[in-house]
Motif scaffolding. Structure first.
Motif, PDB file in Angstrom:
ATOM      1  N   MET A   1      61.365  29.376  41.794  1.00  0.00           N
ATOM      2  CA  MET A   1      60.115  29.753  42.444  1.00  0.00           C
ATOM      3  C   MET A   1      59.304  30.700  41.551  1.00  0.00           C
ATOM      4  N   THR A   2      58.018  30.462  41.455  1.00  0.00           N
ATOM      5  CA  THR A   2      57.143  31.317  40.662  1.00  0.00           C
ATOM      6  C   THR A   2      56.549  32.392  41.570  1.00  0.00           C
ATOM      7  N   THR A   3      56.412  33.611  41.029  1.00  0.00           N
ATOM      8  CA  THR A   3      55.791  34.656  41.847  1.00  0.00           C
ATOM      9  C   THR A   3      54.285  34.397  41.931  1.00  0.00           C
ATOM     10  N   PHE A   4      53.678  34.987  42.943  1.00  0.00           N
ATOM     11  CA  PHE A   4      52.264  34.719  43.214  1.00  0.00           C
ATOM     12  C   PHE A   4      51.376  35.266  42.097  1.00  0.00           C
ATOM     13  N   ASP A   5      50.362  34.509  41.771  1.00  0.00           N
ATOM     14  CA  ASP A   5      49.347  34.977  40.818  1.00  0.00           C
ATOM     15  C   ASP A   5      48.028  34.287  41.176  1.00  0.00           C
ATOM     16  N   TYR A   6      46.927  34.866  40.744  1.00  0.00           N
ATOM     17  CA  TYR A   6      45.641  34.227  41.015  1.00  0.00           C
ATOM     18  C   TYR A   6      44.619  34.583  39.944  1.00  0.00           C
ATOM     19  N   ARG A   7      43.554  33.782  39.903  1.00  0.00           N
ATOM     20  CA  ARG A   7      42.468  34.058  38.974  1.00  0.00           C
ATOM     21  C   ARG A   7      41.164  33.558  39.599  1.00  0.00           C
ATOM     22  N   CYS A   8      40.183  34.436  39.648  1.00  0.00           N
ATOM     23  CA  CYS A   8      38.865  34.053  40.160  1.00  0.00           C
ATOM     24  C   CYS A   8      37.884  34.100  39.000  1.00  0.00           C
ATOM     25  N   SER A   9      37.043  33.069  38.887  1.00  0.00           N
ATOM     26  CA  SER A   9      36.055  33.095  37.810  1.00  0.00           C
ATOM     27  C   SER A   9      34.839  32.272  38.215  1.00  0.00           C
ATOM     28  N   ARG A  10      33.729  32.615  37.609  1.00  0.00           N
ATOM     29  CA  ARG A  10      32.509  31.831  37.858  1.00  0.00           C
ATOM     30  C   ARG A  10      32.533  30.686  36.855  1.00  0.00           C
ATOM     31  N   SER A  11      32.854  29.468  37.356  1.00  0.00           N
ATOM     32  CA  SER A  11      33.040  28.346  36.436  1.00  0.00           C
ATOM     33  C   SER A  11      31.714  27.684  36.079  1.00  0.00           C
TER      34      SER A  11
END
Lengths: 154, 219
Positions: A1-11
């Motif tokens: 299981m991978t730990t939680f991660d996120y990325r927000c960007s203006r694509s």
């Protein structure tokens, strides 16, 4: 299981991408929401693409927090698409967008149709579904006989 | 939060009729789903939706046969993500097969639960393993094609495509409402979404055979 991660960007100029991965719990959504809100700024009606293809598991209670976020997006009239390659997660998102009464949100299995959905301003989910079924039915019943299969389980 | 919906008199009458019809047709009432349909679509919308769903089901049965049609509907619902329709229709297909052949089908509502937790790629691999016997090849081909259509990556055209598309789009429509139940549904709490649900004797024999088979090979 991978730990939680996120990325927000203006694509794109009017589109924000939110990429989540790992195991998502209700507590994980709060920072995502904060960063997304700050990226949106005053830009109402921008498109938001949630890429959930890296999400391995999403606890069912997380849906209530996701619902709050979706209501916020619906209020701002943001056109939203979710992409997931797991039926369980697609189901959770379907529940979220249904409960948010957001006709401009949709969950899909692959990226390209999701990007198309965000670009198709004005198209609403349920009317699209109902009219497509009607069109397909007209085509099938217009054919008269029952096609190739002959109605036998084989 | 959304205010709690209270049906008016006409809606209550229609709901009572829908519960009764469902109980007569398939032995269970699907109260939550029927109520959500009337809340969201209104009376006319619900009746139009119901008539369309019956028409699509009939077309699928006419084209593919009753058992295959139930598996296709169940797996279309699985791709979309609704437990209520997945378990109800896959179970219907498995029970119909059992009634006709006296043997268990390699797909049932418990296998569907395993599929729910997988990725699309893993689902395809699992289906290829489960349906590897020659007698299941047609179902396998149809299901994989429907999966390609769902993911919008199908190449070329098949004569069956309009039927598979109709199945997918009809159950996209259905799951708009059934997801309120489908989000928490499990195989243990499911019953067939089909008239075979009224055949209690077959259901009991099916469940007994399924439990015995599972305990003999828990994997």
């Amino acid at each position: 299981m991978t730990t939680f991660d996120y990325r927000c960007s203006r694509s794109l100029e009017r589109q924000i991408s939110v990429k989540l991965c790992g195991v998502v719990t209700a507590d994980d959504i709060s920072p995502v929401r904060g960063e997304l809100t700050s990226l949106m700024g005053d830009d109402r009606q921008c498109g938001v693409l949630f890429d959930l293809r890296g999400v391995e598991r999403c606890a069912v209670p997380t849906r209530h927090v996701l619902l709050e976020l979706q209501r916020q997006l619906a209020e701002r009239q943001c056109r939203t698409a979710y992409v997931s390659n797991r039926p369980r997660i697609r189901g959770i998102i379907l529940w979220v967008i249904h409960q948010a009464d957001d006709e401009c949100a949709k969950v899909l299995g692959t990226l390209e149709p999701a990007e198309r959905w965000i670009q198709n301003e004005g198209e609403e989910r349920t009317p699209q579904v109902a009219s497509t079924v009607t069109r397909l039915l007209d085509r099938l019943t217009g054919r008269g006989a029952t096609g190739q299969g002959g109605g036998q389980d084989r | 939060m959304r205010a709690e919906w209270k049906p008016n008199l006409a809606e209550r009458v229609v709901l009572r009729g829908l519960f009764l019809l469902a109980r007569m047709a398939q032995g269970s009432e699907a109260r939550l789903v029927a109520t959500e349909c009337v809340r969201v679509m209104g009376i006319r919308g619900t009746l139009r939706y119901t008539a369309t769903a019956l028409k699509v089901t009939k077309l699928l049965e006419g084209e593919f046969g009753g058992i295959t049609a139930q598996f296709l509907i169940g797996l279309a619902s699985l791709f979309i993500g609704c437990g209520f329709c997945t378990y109800g229709h896959v179970m219907a297909g498995a029970v119909l097969w059992f009634r006709e052949r006296g043997e268990l089908h390699p797909l049932d509502h418990y296998v569907a639960r395993d599929l729910f937790e997988m990725t699309d790629a893993e689902i395809r691999e699992k289906l290829e393993r489960q349906l590897r016997q020659p007698e299941h090849q047609r179902l396998l081909l149809l299901v994989l094609r429907m999966h390609d259509l769902y993911l919008e990556c199908a190449e070329g055209t098949w004569p069956e495509d309009p039927y598979l598309e109709a199945c997918l789009w009809m159950w996209r429509w259905t799951t708009e409402c059934s997801i309120v139940d489908g989000i928490t549904r499990t195989p243990e709490t499911s019953t067939p979404n089909h008239p075979v649900g009224r055949d209690r004797a077959t259901l009991e024999r099916f469940e007994r055979a399924r439990r015995e088979a599972r305990s003999a090979s828990p994997a």
